[in-house]
Scaffold this motif. Structure first.
Motif, mmCIF file in Angstrom:
data_model
loop_
_atom_site.group_PDB
_atom_site.id
_atom_site.type_symbol
_atom_site.label_atom_id
_atom_site.label_comp_id
_atom_site.label_asym_id
_atom_site.label_seq_id
_atom_site.Cartn_x
_atom_site.Cartn_y
_atom_site.Cartn_z
ATOM 1 N N GLN A 129 -8.579 11.456 0.900
ATOM 2 C CA GLN A 129 -8.154 11.846 -0.267
ATOM 3 C C GLN A 129 -7.508 13.384 0.351
ATOM 4 O OE1 GLN A 129 -10.409 10.431 -3.617
ATOM 5 N NE2 GLN A 129 -9.611 8.168 -3.754
ATOM 6 N N HIS B 240 -5.476 11.351 -9.672
ATOM 7 C CA HIS B 240 -5.154 10.154 -8.956
ATOM 8 C C HIS B 240 -6.000 9.514 -9.102
ATOM 9 C CE1 HIS B 240 -0.648 11.327 -9.476
ATOM 10 N NE2 HIS B 240 -0.675 12.834 -8.820
ATOM 11 N N GLY C 147 -8.141 6.576 -6.938
ATOM 12 C CA GLY C 147 -8.155 5.540 -5.739
ATOM 13 C C GLY C 147 -8.751 6.019 -4.942
ATOM 14 N N LYS D 245 2.161 5.907 -7.611
ATOM 15 C CA LYS D 245 1.399 6.396 -7.975
ATOM 16 C C LYS D 245 1.506 8.426 -7.883
ATOM 17 C CE LYS D 245 -2.598 5.343 -6.394
ATOM 18 N NZ LYS D 245 -4.000 5.842 -5.627
ATOM 19 N N SER E 167 2.868 1.520 -2.841
ATOM 20 C CA SER E 167 2.051 1.765 -4.492
ATOM 21 C C SER E 167 1.612 3.115 -4.258
ATOM 22 C CB SER E 167 0.513 1.144 -4.214
ATOM 23 O OG SER E 167 1.047 -0.465 -4.899
ATOM 24 N N ASN E 168 1.817 3.666 -3.196
ATOM 25 C CA ASN E 168 1.275 4.790 -2.976
ATOM 26 C C ASN E 168 2.390 6.241 -3.524
ATOM 27 O OD1 ASN E 168 -1.818 5.291 -2.391
ATOM 28 N ND2 ASN E 168 -0.832 5.884 -0.037
ATOM 29 N N ASN F 286 1.010 -1.402 0.143
ATOM 30 C CA ASN F 286 0.160 -0.572 0.213
ATOM 31 C C ASN F 286 1.070 0.936 0.432
ATOM 32 O OD1 ASN F 286 -2.645 -1.217 -0.178
ATOM 33 N ND2 ASN F 286 -3.000 -1.300 2.288
#
Length: 167
Positions: A128, A137, A139, A80, A76-77, A73
């Motif tokens: 977010q 982005h 998500g 991104k 991946s952030n 996690n």
């Protein structure tokens, strides 16, 4: 599928139905496993991801699947929110947490960063930093909330520091 899994995980966590199963976890094996997922994502953006060179294999007691989920996690952030050609670094150190020997993971990147005002709420579900419909982005805002709760289930803590433009 990832969104459905995240929704199921957050539901289990909120209902107190998520369990951790501790076992001896090799960091070398864990980093190799995570690398298979994260390296292709980073390569698509021409990013460099580096894991620490381990002079000897470090092992820790953790739920291997959930520890991998936490690190994926976070990584991946980082992928991104780091521009093409950026760098992502994973560091590991021994630390003491409330009188107990612990392993500290640090993930740093050369990403876009976050304003100080966002840091207090970043681990809340569905939060977010850019919640507008024009955000760049995608998500659900669940990854960090899930990671936060899984870290706590391991007896640890998770923190974030960031500045706009500095990752």
């Amino acid at each position: 599928l990832a969104v459905v899994n995240d929704l199921l995980d957050i539901s289990k966590l909120e209902a107190g139905r998520m369990r951790v199963f501790f076992e001896s976890v090799s960091l070398k094996d864990l980093f190799a496993e995570i690398g298979h997922t994260i390296f292709p994502l980073a390569e698509a953006k021409e990013q460099q991801v580096s894991f620490p060179p381990l002079s000897s294999d470090i092992s820790l007691e953790a739920d291997r699947i959930k520890l991998a989920q936490i690190l994926l996690n976070l990584l991946s952030n980082a992928v991104k929110f780091t521009p093409d050609g950026g760098k992502i670094t994973v560091n590991v150190a021994t630390a003491e947490l409330e009188g107990i020997e612990a392993i500290e993971f640090e993930i740093s990147d050369t990403g876009i960063g976050m304003p100080q005002s966002a840091l207090a709420t970043i681990f809340e579900p569905f939060h977010q930093v850019d919640g507008t419909h024009t955000r760049r982005h995608e998500g659900t805002g669940l990854g960090l909330a899930i990671s936060h709760r899984l870290v706590e289930m391991h007896g640890g803590k998770i923190e974030v520091s960031s500045q706009i433009g500095q990752g």
